[in-house]
Scaffold this motif. Sequence first.
Motif, mmCIF file in Angstrom:
data_model
loop_
_atom_site.group_PDB
_atom_site.id
_atom_site.type_symbol
_atom_site.label_atom_id
_atom_site.label_comp_id
_atom_site.label_asym_id
_atom_site.label_seq_id
_atom_site.Cartn_x
_atom_site.Cartn_y
_atom_site.Cartn_z
ATOM 1 N N MET A 1 16.772 30.282 34.711
ATOM 2 C CA MET A 1 18.050 30.187 35.420
ATOM 3 C C MET A 1 19.026 29.381 34.566
ATOM 4 O O MET A 1 18.706 28.264 34.136
ATOM 5 N N LEU A 2 20.202 29.946 34.325
ATOM 6 C CA LEU A 2 21.219 29.271 33.528
ATOM 7 C C LEU A 2 22.346 28.810 34.452
ATOM 8 O O LEU A 2 23.099 29.641 34.967
ATOM 9 N N PRO A 3 22.478 27.507 34.672
ATOM 10 C CA PRO A 3 23.545 27.016 35.560
ATOM 11 C C PRO A 3 24.889 26.985 34.832
ATOM 12 O O PRO A 3 25.386 25.932 34.432
ATOM 13 N N GLU A 4 25.468 28.162 34.647
ATOM 14 C CA GLU A 4 26.704 28.291 33.893
ATOM 15 C C GLU A 4 27.671 29.188 34.639
ATOM 16 O O GLU A 4 27.265 30.103 35.348
ATOM 17 N N ARG A 5 28.961 28.930 34.468
ATOM 18 C CA ARG A 5 29.973 29.754 35.108
ATOM 19 C C ARG A 5 29.976 31.148 34.484
ATOM 20 O O ARG A 5 29.927 31.307 33.269
ATOM 21 N N TYR A 6 30.061 32.143 35.349
ATOM 22 C CA TYR A 6 30.015 33.541 34.914
ATOM 23 C C TYR A 6 31.116 33.856 33.911
ATOM 24 O O TYR A 6 30.904 34.607 32.951
ATOM 25 N N ALA A 7 32.275 33.266 34.078
ATOM 26 C CA ALA A 7 33.420 33.560 33.210
ATOM 27 C C ALA A 7 33.149 33.193 31.762
ATOM 28 O O ALA A 7 33.776 33.742 30.851
ATOM 29 N N LEU A 8 32.211 32.286 31.521
ATOM 30 C CA LEU A 8 31.949 31.808 30.167
ATOM 31 C C LEU A 8 30.850 32.586 29.452
ATOM 32 O O LEU A 8 30.681 32.440 28.234
ATOM 33 N N LEU A 9 30.072 33.400 30.182
ATOM 34 C CA LEU A 9 28.880 34.001 29.590
ATOM 35 C C LEU A 9 29.200 34.952 28.444
ATOM 36 O O LEU A 9 28.525 34.930 27.403
ATOM 37 N N ALA A 10 30.211 35.792 28.588
ATOM 38 C CA ALA A 10 30.546 36.736 27.517
ATOM 39 C C ALA A 10 30.897 35.983 26.242
ATOM 40 O O ALA A 10 30.469 36.354 25.143
ATOM 41 N N GLY A 11 31.671 34.904 26.361
ATOM 42 C CA GLY A 11 32.039 34.113 25.196
ATOM 43 C C GLY A 11 30.838 33.449 24.550
ATOM 44 O O GLY A 11 30.756 33.357 23.312
ATOM 45 N N LEU A 12 29.889 32.997 25.366
ATOM 46 C CA LEU A 12 28.687 32.360 24.825
ATOM 47 C C LEU A 12 27.846 33.358 24.039
ATOM 48 O O LEU A 12 27.265 33.020 22.997
ATOM 49 N N PHE A 13 27.767 34.602 24.519
ATOM 50 C CA PHE A 13 27.064 35.646 23.761
ATOM 51 C C PHE A 13 27.847 36.018 22.507
ATOM 52 O O PHE A 13 27.274 36.224 21.442
ATOM 53 N N ALA A 195 35.098 40.349 32.508
ATOM 54 C CA ALA A 195 35.238 39.039 33.138
ATOM 55 C C ALA A 195 36.293 38.182 32.465
ATOM 56 O O ALA A 195 36.875 37.290 33.108
ATOM 57 N N CYS A 196 36.570 38.439 31.186
ATOM 58 C CA CYS A 196 37.620 37.666 30.510
ATOM 59 C C CYS A 196 38.980 37.948 31.126
ATOM 60 O O CYS A 196 39.944 37.206 30.888
ATOM 61 N N TYR A 197 39.078 38.989 31.939
ATOM 62 C CA TYR A 197 40.296 39.268 32.691
ATOM 63 C C TYR A 197 40.112 38.889 34.163
ATOM 64 O O TYR A 197 40.893 38.125 34.721
ATOM 65 N N THR A 198 39.067 39.412 34.807
ATOM 66 C CA THR A 198 38.918 39.222 36.250
ATOM 67 C C THR A 198 38.682 37.771 36.637
ATOM 68 O O THR A 198 39.042 37.347 37.738
ATOM 69 N N HIS A 199 38.062 36.991 35.764
ATOM 70 C CA HIS A 199 37.730 35.609 36.088
ATOM 71 C C HIS A 199 38.561 34.593 35.305
ATOM 72 O O HIS A 199 38.262 33.400 35.342
#
Length: 339
Positions: A1-13, A195-199
């Motif tokens: 489980m990664l306690p991270e905001r969804y909006a940041l996940l694409a950038g982290l990848f 998500a970089c737009y929606t969030h």
Amino acid sequence: MLPERYALLAGLFAEGTLRADVVLLQVAPGGAHRPPSLGLANDYTLAAARRARVVIAEVSPAVPWTHGAALPGDLRVDHWVAADGPPVELAPARSGPVEQAIARHVAAAIPEGATLQTGIGSLPDAALAELGGHRDLGIDSGVLGDAGARLVRAGAANNSRKGIDAGISVTNTVIGSAELYRWVDDNRAVEVRPACYTHAAEVMARLHRLCAINGALEVDLSGQVNCEAIGGRQRGGVGGLLDFARAARQSPGGRAITVLPATADGGRRSRIVLDLAGNPATIGRADVDLVVTEFGAADLRHATLDQRAERLIAIAAPEFRETLARGWRASIGGRRAWH
């Protein structure tokens, strides 16, 4: 489980902080004049695929071709495979008297012309169903389900007053019934955007009267909201909830609405609690806004700790109110006189 905001996940990848060895993308087939589409989800998997060792695209004619989610032409796909079944559907959420009572309180707090974001489940669905009499609503959400689509088809949500993307329901993910998937297929009034737009905070700041409706597991008397785990058992994640809650709280005329039944375990446990007892605070005290149970709505925005406790106790189940009041008076947070 990664306690991270969804909006940041694409950038982290994208930057390589998170890595995926193999990525599976579910896509709708393209045609002579259009590429395949990511269909139901324009999420962080695309960013993960750009750095993955192996990328597999599962092509399914049952996946809707959605606008805003075209597969990038420069993405390397190592294997194309045909799906052997339809995409996963989400069964309709059941709604009873508790959900309907909560929905009525929510509907009373949402103005005409509001832009809606909701999570999934019986409470958000019931709230959307109660909004059929509203007009000029908009949809701008991380998730679009059958309840949101029904608002659009009924004319209650025409996306005319969102401030941006007029006439278009914007979402990051579509999940629901086969009927919903047929409705979004090549529907220019629906866009499945990344998500970089929606969030994105800068995008949500432009939305008119953003009202975010999300469920919770428990709320403590200081206003902390737990949407993740109870007693060490994970029930959910941070997701995009915090991003939308903060944006809605700052939106002129908007509301960040937390919904939950007053009790759990067949009425044996109160969901309004003295403190979170080590459980996570998904929404902190500085970000909380309106909390709704079947017994009413507690407006916590700009409220002192004592005011918050008083208002939350008033919407707790009646059989737990005196215990909560005694606990608050005995606590550090309630050491001042409270009535």
